[in-house]
Design an enzyme around this catalytic site. Sequence first.
Site, PDB file in Angstrom:
ATOM      1  N   ARG A  46       0.833  -1.188   0.118  1.00  0.00           N
ATOM      2  CA  ARG A  46       0.137   0.056  -0.004  1.00  0.00           C
ATOM      3  C   ARG A  46       0.912   1.227   0.121  1.00  0.00           C
ATOM      4  O   ARG A  46       0.538   2.193  -0.696  1.00  0.00           O
ATOM      5  CB  ARG A  46      -1.068  -0.142   1.267  1.00  0.00           C
ATOM      6  CG  ARG A  46      -2.056  -0.878   1.021  1.00  0.00           C
ATOM      7  CD  ARG A  46      -2.480  -1.099   2.602  1.00  0.00           C
ATOM      8  NE  ARG A  46      -1.575  -2.278   2.849  1.00  0.00           N
ATOM      9  CZ  ARG A  46      -1.367  -3.570   2.461  1.00  0.00           C
ATOM     10  NH1 ARG A  46      -2.765  -4.066   2.075  1.00  0.00           N
ATOM     11  NH2 ARG A  46      -0.784  -4.544   2.788  1.00  0.00           N
ATOM     12  N   THR A  47       1.582   1.309   0.856  1.00  0.00           N
ATOM     13  CA  THR A  47       2.370   2.564   1.114  1.00  0.00           C
ATOM     14  C   THR A  47       3.260   2.981   0.040  1.00  0.00           C
ATOM     15  O   THR A  47       3.552   4.050  -0.726  1.00  0.00           O
ATOM     16  CB  THR A  47       3.327   2.536   2.483  1.00  0.00           C
ATOM     17  OG1 THR A  47       2.702   1.926   3.476  1.00  0.00           O
ATOM     18  CG2 THR A  47       4.011   3.759   2.825  1.00  0.00           C
ATOM     19  N   LYS A 102      25.516  -5.689  -1.040  1.00  0.00           N
ATOM     20  CA  LYS A 102      27.010  -5.869  -1.263  1.00  0.00           C
ATOM     21  C   LYS A 102      27.608  -5.187  -0.033  1.00  0.00           C
ATOM     22  O   LYS A 102      28.944  -4.900   0.124  1.00  0.00           O
ATOM     23  CB  LYS A 102      27.610  -5.459  -2.482  1.00  0.00           C
ATOM     24  CG  LYS A 102      26.831  -6.173  -3.686  1.00  0.00           C
ATOM     25  CD  LYS A 102      27.519  -5.114  -4.885  1.00  0.00           C
ATOM     26  CE  LYS A 102      26.653  -5.648  -6.216  1.00  0.00           C
ATOM     27  NZ  LYS A 102      26.748  -4.603  -7.110  1.00  0.00           N
ATOM     28  N   ARG A 161      11.003   3.756   3.757  1.00  0.00           N
ATOM     29  CA  ARG A 161      10.743   2.836   4.903  1.00  0.00           C
ATOM     30  C   ARG A 161      11.970   1.992   5.075  1.00  0.00           C
ATOM     31  O   ARG A 161      12.917   1.618   4.263  1.00  0.00           O
ATOM     32  CB  ARG A 161       9.596   1.836   4.098  1.00  0.00           C
ATOM     33  CG  ARG A 161       9.364   0.731   5.161  1.00  0.00           C
ATOM     34  CD  ARG A 161       8.284  -0.120   4.880  1.00  0.00           C
ATOM     35  NE  ARG A 161       6.920   0.645   4.982  1.00  0.00           N
ATOM     36  CZ  ARG A 161       5.899   0.205   5.071  1.00  0.00           C
ATOM     37  NH1 ARG A 161       5.769  -0.972   4.864  1.00  0.00           N
ATOM     38  NH2 ARG A 161       4.646   1.242   5.193  1.00  0.00           N
ATOM     39  N   HIS A 211       4.671   5.764  11.707  1.00  0.00           N
ATOM     40  CA  HIS A 211       4.350   5.480  10.273  1.00  0.00           C
ATOM     41  C   HIS A 211       3.251   6.587  10.165  1.00  0.00           C
ATOM     42  O   HIS A 211       1.904   6.670  10.065  1.00  0.00           O
ATOM     43  CB  HIS A 211       3.529   4.318  10.173  1.00  0.00           C
ATOM     44  CG  HIS A 211       3.306   4.077   8.722  1.00  0.00           C
ATOM     45  ND1 HIS A 211       3.377   4.703   7.551  1.00  0.00           N
ATOM     46  CD2 HIS A 211       2.880   2.722   8.097  1.00  0.00           C
ATOM     47  CE1 HIS A 211       3.066   4.142   6.341  1.00  0.00           C
ATOM     48  NE2 HIS A 211       2.776   2.859   6.694  1.00  0.00           N
TER      49      HIS A 211
HETATM   50  N1   CP Z   1      -0.423  -0.228   5.706  1.00  0.00           N
HETATM   51  C1   CP Z   1       0.883  -0.222   5.161  1.00  0.00           C
HETATM   52  O1   CP Z   1       1.938   0.287   5.663  1.00  0.00           O
HETATM   53  O2   CP Z   1       0.779  -1.359   4.391  1.00  0.00           O
HETATM   54  P1   CP Z   1       2.278  -1.926   3.486  1.00  0.00           P
HETATM   55  O3   CP Z   1       3.061  -2.351   4.431  1.00  0.00           O
HETATM   56  O4   CP Z   1       1.518  -2.651   2.517  1.00  0.00           O
HETATM   57  O5   CP Z   1       2.895  -0.676   2.876  1.00  0.00           O
END
Ligand code: CP
Length: 309
Positions: free
Chosen positions: A59-60, A87, A109, A137
Amino acid sequence: MSELSVNHLLGIKYLNEEDIELIFKTADHFKEVINRPIKKVPSLRDITIANLFFENSTRTRLSFELAEKRLSADVVNFSAASSSVKKGETLIDTVNNILSMKVDMVVMRHPNPGAGIFLSRHVKASIINAGDGAHEHPTQALLDSYSIRERLGGVAGKKVVIVGDILHSRVALSNIFALKLQGAEVKVCGPKTLLPKHIESLGVSVETNLKKALEWCDVANMLRVQNERMDISYFPSTREYSQQFQLNKKLLESLNKEIVVMHPGPINRGVEITSDVADAENAIILDQVQNGVAVRMAVIYLLASKINR
Ligand code: CP
């Protein structure tokens, strides 16, 4: 207020209430844009954004990429699994190499809490935290509050329970900060082993009985058990966890009232939530995903306006 108080989005704890209101007003505009036949505006034609994902995401990652493309930014994607990180290249070297290609903004992320904060102190680019370990998040919490506001007309005064693995959840922490900032009442519910000690110091109440928590709330945000962050067992079995903390139709019907059901995804159907509940009308799980694009467009647009270019 017409600009954010921050130059990076590292966590909700660095925002104030006016920042959130500005992001939502801007997202309202972009939501209208992405519902037009031509879902694109030329706002960020001179901006290049790198999406750096050192951890899995559906999603993100897709939502950020779509948001960037809808704003006409140039986009480059980086996945640690297929990069020179394998590496032995460090985070700073990786990012500096990418930035030397004239990148203005980094969406990252990373499995380590604080990775975005670290980066913001060492590189000259605007940083957006797309999830850092069990820390924050922020865009997830923003899209969650935006979706509550859309469904219930506002966030202030609403009772929101966050259910499940609070201990390992960056979604829970960012949601607590965002909801409290907007004047919601927040409760956390889960097995004692998955509730952080002293969580009440964040201004939330604690409940270990799911039915009682649901009877109290207007909104239930169901979280996944984050097995990937666990090195020991926090409950005897998945079956026992589900018996006590699963949201199912029987439990919902026993409440004699409607509540809004949320989930940040990915869902483990049949564990924390049953399919009939996840797919029901009062579940806004796909609205959350849809709103994620408009909210991320707003965040990117507002941060880009603070870049000297
Ligand atoms: N909600 C969320 O962060 O989903 P993903 O890990 O798929 O990005």
